[in-house]
Design a protein around this motif. Structure first.
Motif, PDB file in Angstrom:
ATOM      1  N   ASP A 206       0.825  -1.209   0.000  1.00 47.42           N
ATOM      2  CA  ASP A 206       0.000   0.000   0.000  1.00 47.42           C
ATOM      3  C   ASP A 206       0.858   1.259   0.000  1.00 47.42           C
ATOM      4  OD1 ASP A 206      -2.440  -1.274  -0.112  1.00 47.42           O
ATOM      5  OD2 ASP A 206      -2.664  -1.386   2.067  1.00 47.42           O
ATOM      6  N   LYS A 207       1.929   1.252   0.790  1.00 52.45           N
ATOM      7  CA  LYS A 207       2.814   2.415   0.843  1.00 52.45           C
ATOM      8  C   LYS A 207       3.495   2.632  -0.499  1.00 52.45           C
ATOM      9  CE  LYS A 207       5.128   5.795   2.694  1.00 52.45           C
ATOM     10  NZ  LYS A 207       4.451   7.084   3.010  1.00 52.45           N
ATOM     11  N   THR A 208       3.966   1.558  -1.120  1.00 54.27           N
ATOM     12  CA  THR A 208       4.624   1.666  -2.424  1.00 54.27           C
ATOM     13  C   THR A 208       3.668   2.227  -3.474  1.00 54.27           C
ATOM     14  OG1 THR A 208       6.159  -0.156  -1.961  1.00 54.27           O
ATOM     15  CG2 THR A 208       5.766   0.379  -4.270  1.00 54.27           C
ATOM     16  N   LEU A 209       2.422   1.743  -3.481  1.00 56.82           N
ATOM     17  CA  LEU A 209       1.454   2.220  -4.474  1.00 56.82           C
ATOM     18  C   LEU A 209       1.109   3.687  -4.253  1.00 56.82           C
ATOM     19  CD1 LEU A 209      -0.940  -0.869  -4.789  1.00 56.82           C
ATOM     20  CD2 LEU A 209       1.133  -0.312  -6.066  1.00 56.82           C
ATOM     21  N   GLU A 210       1.009   4.109  -3.007  1.00 57.51           N
ATOM     22  CA  GLU A 210       0.764   5.525  -2.721  1.00 57.51           C
ATOM     23  C   GLU A 210       1.916   6.384  -3.252  1.00 57.51           C
ATOM     24  OE1 GLU A 210       0.258   5.772   1.466  1.00 57.51           O
ATOM     25  OE2 GLU A 210      -1.674   4.701   1.475  1.00 57.51           O
ATOM     26  N   ARG A 211       3.133   5.883  -3.092  1.00 59.31           N
ATOM     27  CA  ARG A 211       4.300   6.637  -3.545  1.00 59.31           C
ATOM     28  C   ARG A 211       4.370   6.682  -5.076  1.00 59.31           C
ATOM     29  NH1 ARG A 211       9.392   4.417  -1.611  1.00 59.31           N
ATOM     30  NH2 ARG A 211      10.257   6.451  -2.163  1.00 59.31           N
ATOM     31  N   ILE A 212       3.921   5.615  -5.743  1.00 59.28           N
ATOM     32  CA  ILE A 212       3.855   5.646  -7.209  1.00 59.28           C
ATOM     33  C   ILE A 212       2.891   6.734  -7.657  1.00 59.28           C
ATOM     34  CG2 ILE A 212       3.066   4.377  -9.255  1.00 59.28           C
ATOM     35  CD1 ILE A 212       4.080   1.813  -7.924  1.00 59.28           C
ATOM     36  N   ASN A 213       1.733   6.801  -7.035  1.00 59.75           N
ATOM     37  CA  ASN A 213       0.740   7.823  -7.368  1.00 59.75           C
ATOM     38  C   ASN A 213       1.307   9.227  -7.165  1.00 59.75           C
ATOM     39  OD1 ASN A 213      -1.851   8.822  -8.090  1.00 59.75           O
ATOM     40  ND2 ASN A 213      -2.391   9.033  -5.928  1.00 59.75           N
ATOM     41  N   GLU A 214       1.999   9.436  -6.054  1.00 60.49           N
ATOM     42  CA  GLU A 214       2.598  10.739  -5.777  1.00 60.49           C
ATOM     43  C   GLU A 214       3.688  11.072  -6.804  1.00 60.49           C
ATOM     44  OE1 GLU A 214       4.047  10.271  -1.834  1.00 60.49           O
ATOM     45  OE2 GLU A 214       2.045  10.254  -0.902  1.00 60.49           O
ATOM     46  N   ALA A 215       4.475  10.054  -7.188  1.00 63.81           N
ATOM     47  CA  ALA A 215       5.553  10.277  -8.159  1.00 63.81           C
ATOM     48  C   ALA A 215       4.999  10.684  -9.517  1.00 63.81           C
ATOM     49  CB  ALA A 215       6.408   9.011  -8.289  1.00 63.81           C
ATOM     50  N   ILE A 216       3.891  10.068  -9.930  1.00 59.52           N
ATOM     51  CA  ILE A 216       3.258  10.422 -11.204  1.00 59.52           C
ATOM     52  C   ILE A 216       2.780  11.868 -11.172  1.00 59.52           C
ATOM     53  CG2 ILE A 216       1.310   9.940 -12.760  1.00 59.52           C
ATOM     54  CD1 ILE A 216       1.552   6.995 -11.851  1.00 59.52           C
ATOM     55  N   GLU A 217       2.173  12.269 -10.059  1.00 59.48           N
ATOM     56  CA  GLU A 217       1.722  13.661  -9.903  1.00 59.48           C
ATOM     57  C   GLU A 217       2.904  14.625 -10.029  1.00 59.48           C
ATOM     58  OE1 GLU A 217      -1.147  15.124  -9.540  1.00 59.48           O
ATOM     59  OE2 GLU A 217      -2.419  13.347  -9.519  1.00 59.48           O
ATOM     60  N   GLN A 218       4.014  14.305  -9.359  1.00 63.42           N
ATOM     61  CA  GLN A 218       5.193  15.171  -9.400  1.00 63.42           C
ATOM     62  C   GLN A 218       5.754  15.280 -10.817  1.00 63.42           C
ATOM     63  OE1 GLN A 218       7.895  13.389  -6.595  1.00 63.42           O
ATOM     64  NE2 GLN A 218       6.704  14.006  -4.800  1.00 63.42           N
ATOM     65  N   LEU A 219       5.879  14.136 -11.498  1.00 64.54           N
ATOM     66  CA  LEU A 219       6.464  14.149 -12.847  1.00 64.54           C
ATOM     67  C   LEU A 219       5.603  14.923 -13.836  1.00 64.54           C
ATOM     68  CD1 LEU A 219       7.887  10.545 -13.481  1.00 64.54           C
ATOM     69  CD2 LEU A 219       9.183  12.674 -13.334  1.00 64.54           C
ATOM     70  N   THR A 220       4.300  14.679 -13.803  1.00 66.67           N
ATOM     71  CA  THR A 220       3.419  15.348 -14.767  1.00 66.67           C
ATOM     72  C   THR A 220       3.378  16.856 -14.538  1.00 66.67           C
ATOM     73  OG1 THR A 220       1.514  14.810 -13.349  1.00 66.67           O
ATOM     74  CG2 THR A 220       1.963  13.339 -15.200  1.00 66.67           C
ATOM     75  N   GLN A 221       3.444  17.279 -13.285  1.00 62.87           N
ATOM     76  CA  GLN A 221       3.432  18.713 -12.992  1.00 62.87           C
ATOM     77  C   GLN A 221       4.775  19.358 -13.322  1.00 62.87           C
ATOM     78  OE1 GLN A 221       2.008  19.536  -9.017  1.00 62.87           O
ATOM     79  NE2 GLN A 221       0.209  18.227  -9.255  1.00 62.87           N
ATOM     80  N   GLN A 222       5.854  18.702 -12.908  1.00 61.43           N
ATOM     81  CA  GLN A 222       7.185  19.268 -13.106  1.00 61.43           C
ATOM     82  C   GLN A 222       7.548  19.395 -14.582  1.00 61.43           C
ATOM     83  OE1 GLN A 222      10.250  17.104 -11.042  1.00 61.43           O
ATOM     84  NE2 GLN A 222      11.912  18.341 -11.882  1.00 61.43           N
ATOM     85  N   HIS A 223       7.120  18.419 -15.400  1.00 62.79           N
ATOM     86  CA  HIS A 223       7.479  18.414 -16.817  1.00 62.79           C
ATOM     87  C   HIS A 223       6.311  18.806 -17.726  1.00 62.79           C
ATOM     88  CE1 HIS A 223      11.433  16.560 -16.120  1.00 62.79           C
ATOM     89  NE2 HIS A 223      10.837  15.921 -15.143  1.00 62.79           N
ATOM     90  N   VAL A 224       5.266  19.349 -17.138  1.00 61.37           N
ATOM     91  CA  VAL A 224       4.099  19.850 -17.861  1.00 61.37           C
ATOM     92  C   VAL A 224       3.585  18.786 -18.848  1.00 61.37           C
ATOM     93  CG1 VAL A 224       3.106  21.877 -18.986  1.00 61.37           C
ATOM     94  CG2 VAL A 224       5.263  22.096 -17.764  1.00 61.37           C
ATOM     95  N   ILE A 225       3.291  17.603 -18.335  1.00 54.96           N
ATOM     96  CA  ILE A 225       2.769  16.496 -19.127  1.00 54.96           C
ATOM     97  C   ILE A 225       1.249  16.552 -19.129  1.00 54.96           C
ATOM     98  CG2 ILE A 225       2.605  13.979 -19.331  1.00 54.96           C
ATOM     99  CD1 ILE A 225       5.416  14.955 -19.828  1.00 54.96           C
ATOM    100  N   ASP A 226       0.658  16.457 -20.314  1.00 53.20           N
ATOM    101  CA  ASP A 226      -0.800  16.445 -20.447  1.00 53.20           C
ATOM    102  C   ASP A 226      -1.331  15.085 -19.997  1.00 53.20           C
ATOM    103  OD1 ASP A 226      -3.442  16.568 -21.139  1.00 53.20           O
ATOM    104  OD2 ASP A 226      -3.103  16.991 -23.266  1.00 53.20           O
ATOM    105  N   ARG A 227      -1.961  15.046 -18.817  1.00 51.17           N
ATOM    106  CA  ARG A 227      -2.427  13.778 -18.255  1.00 51.17           C
ATOM    107  C   ARG A 227      -3.497  13.115 -19.121  1.00 51.17           C
ATOM    108  NH1 ARG A 227      -1.546  12.460 -12.718  1.00 51.17           N
ATOM    109  NH2 ARG A 227      -3.547  11.380 -12.702  1.00 51.17           N
ATOM    110  N   THR A 228      -4.200  13.888 -19.924  1.00 53.48           N
ATOM    111  CA  THR A 228      -5.229  13.293 -20.770  1.00 53.48           C
ATOM    112  C   THR A 228      -4.625  12.412 -21.858  1.00 53.48           C
ATOM    113  OG1 THR A 228      -5.309  15.179 -22.315  1.00 53.48           O
ATOM    114  CG2 THR A 228      -6.745  15.260 -20.371  1.00 53.48           C
ATOM    115  N   ARG A 229      -3.319  12.580 -22.128  1.00 52.57           N
ATOM    116  CA  ARG A 229      -2.632  11.754 -23.128  1.00 52.57           C
ATOM    117  C   ARG A 229      -2.138  10.433 -22.542  1.00 52.57           C
ATOM    118  NH1 ARG A 229      -4.000  13.088 -28.199  1.00 52.57           N
ATOM    119  NH2 ARG A 229      -3.637  15.276 -28.686  1.00 52.57           N
ATOM    120  N   ILE A 230      -2.137  10.317 -21.233  1.00 55.13           N
ATOM    121  CA  ILE A 230      -1.647   9.094 -20.588  1.00 55.13           C
ATOM    122  C   ILE A 230      -2.737   8.022 -20.650  1.00 55.13           C
ATOM    123  CG2 ILE A 230      -0.864   8.046 -18.421  1.00 55.13           C
ATOM    124  CD1 ILE A 230       0.350  10.752 -17.659  1.00 55.13           C
TER     125      ILE A 230
END
Length: 385
Positions: A118-142
């Motif tokens: 559960d902790k690992t999956l929460e951290r994956i979710n947080e990492a995706i949020e960080q990457l998409t925001q930091q690199h201005v990734i359009d989440r609708t394309r994922i």
């Protein structure tokens, strides 16, 4: 033909057309029809759907030669993105991959061996949020998330059946990660997705029968046969690290004695090294070997010998045309590849099979699992869409 079978055929045709365009672009509709045996009408329908959804465009080029000129098709690389994730005992890597398997961005995160699912999956979710925001990734394309990890995985259900390295058993990873992220999830064994990446974008391009071997925290293999991952009944094909080479040998973390990986993997090498003197990392062990300390030279040379034996065993079982060496040991210490190839391989390869295969280092190195996981997710999306 039943409707279920018709729907399956439509999805397969769509995926076939998509893969041909992706790998051979720019390409004409007529060429696709000729290669696949589909009717021009079927190809045009599929191309029309993919174009309408923003995945394809008509390139400025036109086909040359006699006869009617035809416009060539190309992919819109940024039209589809996926997230690739690699999980290992002490490391988590998350990256964004485009249609061509290009890694747009990634980041590594440390993890503790006893970290809960559960902790690992929460951290994956947080990492995706960080990457998409930091690199201005359009989440609708994922279109989804692919996860590669060590162990036996039910890839159809997205369940981690058993992972010694992670300490996980019967973890419904796909279901739980989808609840957190909202994305479709594909889960598979790390070496299988790495082999897929090497087949599509790396050292195995053009190979018909590829064997990929991984030497790092564990020892394993994966086979790509005619472009498809060879899985076996439980998706456990290739788990050679737990084949027994000495029933009276060292205890493996799986609970058996004398497993192949106890002579090669990093944790076993460090465990034996610490019987001589404190050694914290694999880099320190190689420093001791390079300094000429006999015990360290013995450990490394024995590991290289068992690597060569592993190659021979896989070649004897599967008769591949190419063998790829990968994993943390090979990535960090390129001399390993040279030593195995030049000093040990001829000694341990069965004579009739010498020269029947080529041997390569991974071209994708530490990015192989992330890229393969991302491409696996994309394949799943286009097969089901």
């Amino acid at each position: 033909m039943k409707k279920h079978d018709q729907d399956f055929m439509k999805r397969q045709n769509r995926l076939t057309v998509f893969e041909i365009i992706k790998n051979q672009q720019p390409i004409s509709r007529a060429s696709i029809a000729k290669q696949t045996g589909m009717s021009p009408t079927t190809v045009s329908r599929i191309v029309g759907e993919l174009t309408e959804q923003g995945y394809l465009l008509d390139s400025d080029q036109v086909s040359s030669g006699l006869g009617r000129k035809s416009t060539l098709l190309a992919m819109v690389d940024a039209s589809v993105l996926s997230v690739g994730v690699e999980l290992d005992r002490s490391l988590m890597i998350v990256g964004i991959v485009d249609l061509q398997g290009k890694l747009l961005c990634s980041r590594q995160y440390p993890r503790t061996p006893d970290e809960s699912p559960d902790k690992t999956l929460e951290r994956i979710n947080e990492a995706i949020e960080q990457l998409t925001q930091q690199h201005v990734i359009d989440r609708t394309r994922i279109v989804g998330i692919g996860v590669g990890l060590p162990g036996i995985v039910n890839n159809e259900e997205g369940i981690v059946v058993f992972s010694v390295q992670l300490g996980w058993k019967n973890v419904a990873l796909a279901k739980r990660l989808k609840e957190l992220t909202g994305f479709e999830i594909a889960v598979d064994n790390e070496l299988k997705v790495r082999a897929l990446a090497e087949h599509l974008k790396g050292a195995a391009v053009g190979s018909v029968r590829t064997a990929l071997l991984g030497f790092g925290q564990g020892v394993g293999s994966a086979m790509i046969l005619e472009g498809e991952i060879y899985r076996g009944v439980m998706n456990s094909a290739g788990e050679i690290g737990h084949t027994t080479v000495d029933p009276n040998g060292m205890m493996c973390e799986c609970g058996k004695a004398g497993c192949l990986q106890t002579y090669i993997n990093i944790s076993s090498l460090l465990s034996e090294a610490n019987r001589i003197r404190p050694i914290r990392t694999i880099e320190e062990l190689f420093e001791a070997k390079d300094a000429g300390e006999h015990w360290a030279v013995h450990l490394i040379e024995r590991a290289l010998m068992y690597m060569a034996i592993t190659i021979n065993n896989v070649v004897c079982m599967y008769n591949p045309d190419s063998v790829i060496l990968s994993g943390e040991l090979v990535d960090k210490f390129p001399d390993i590849y040279e030593a195995v190839e030049k000093l040990y391989l001829s000694r341990f390869t069965w004579e009739p099979l010498r020269g029947s295969f080529s041997i390569h280092r991974s071209m994708l190195n530490e990015n192989g699992v992330i890229i393969g996981s991302g491409l696996l997710s994309q394949n799943r999306f286009f097969a089901l869409d």
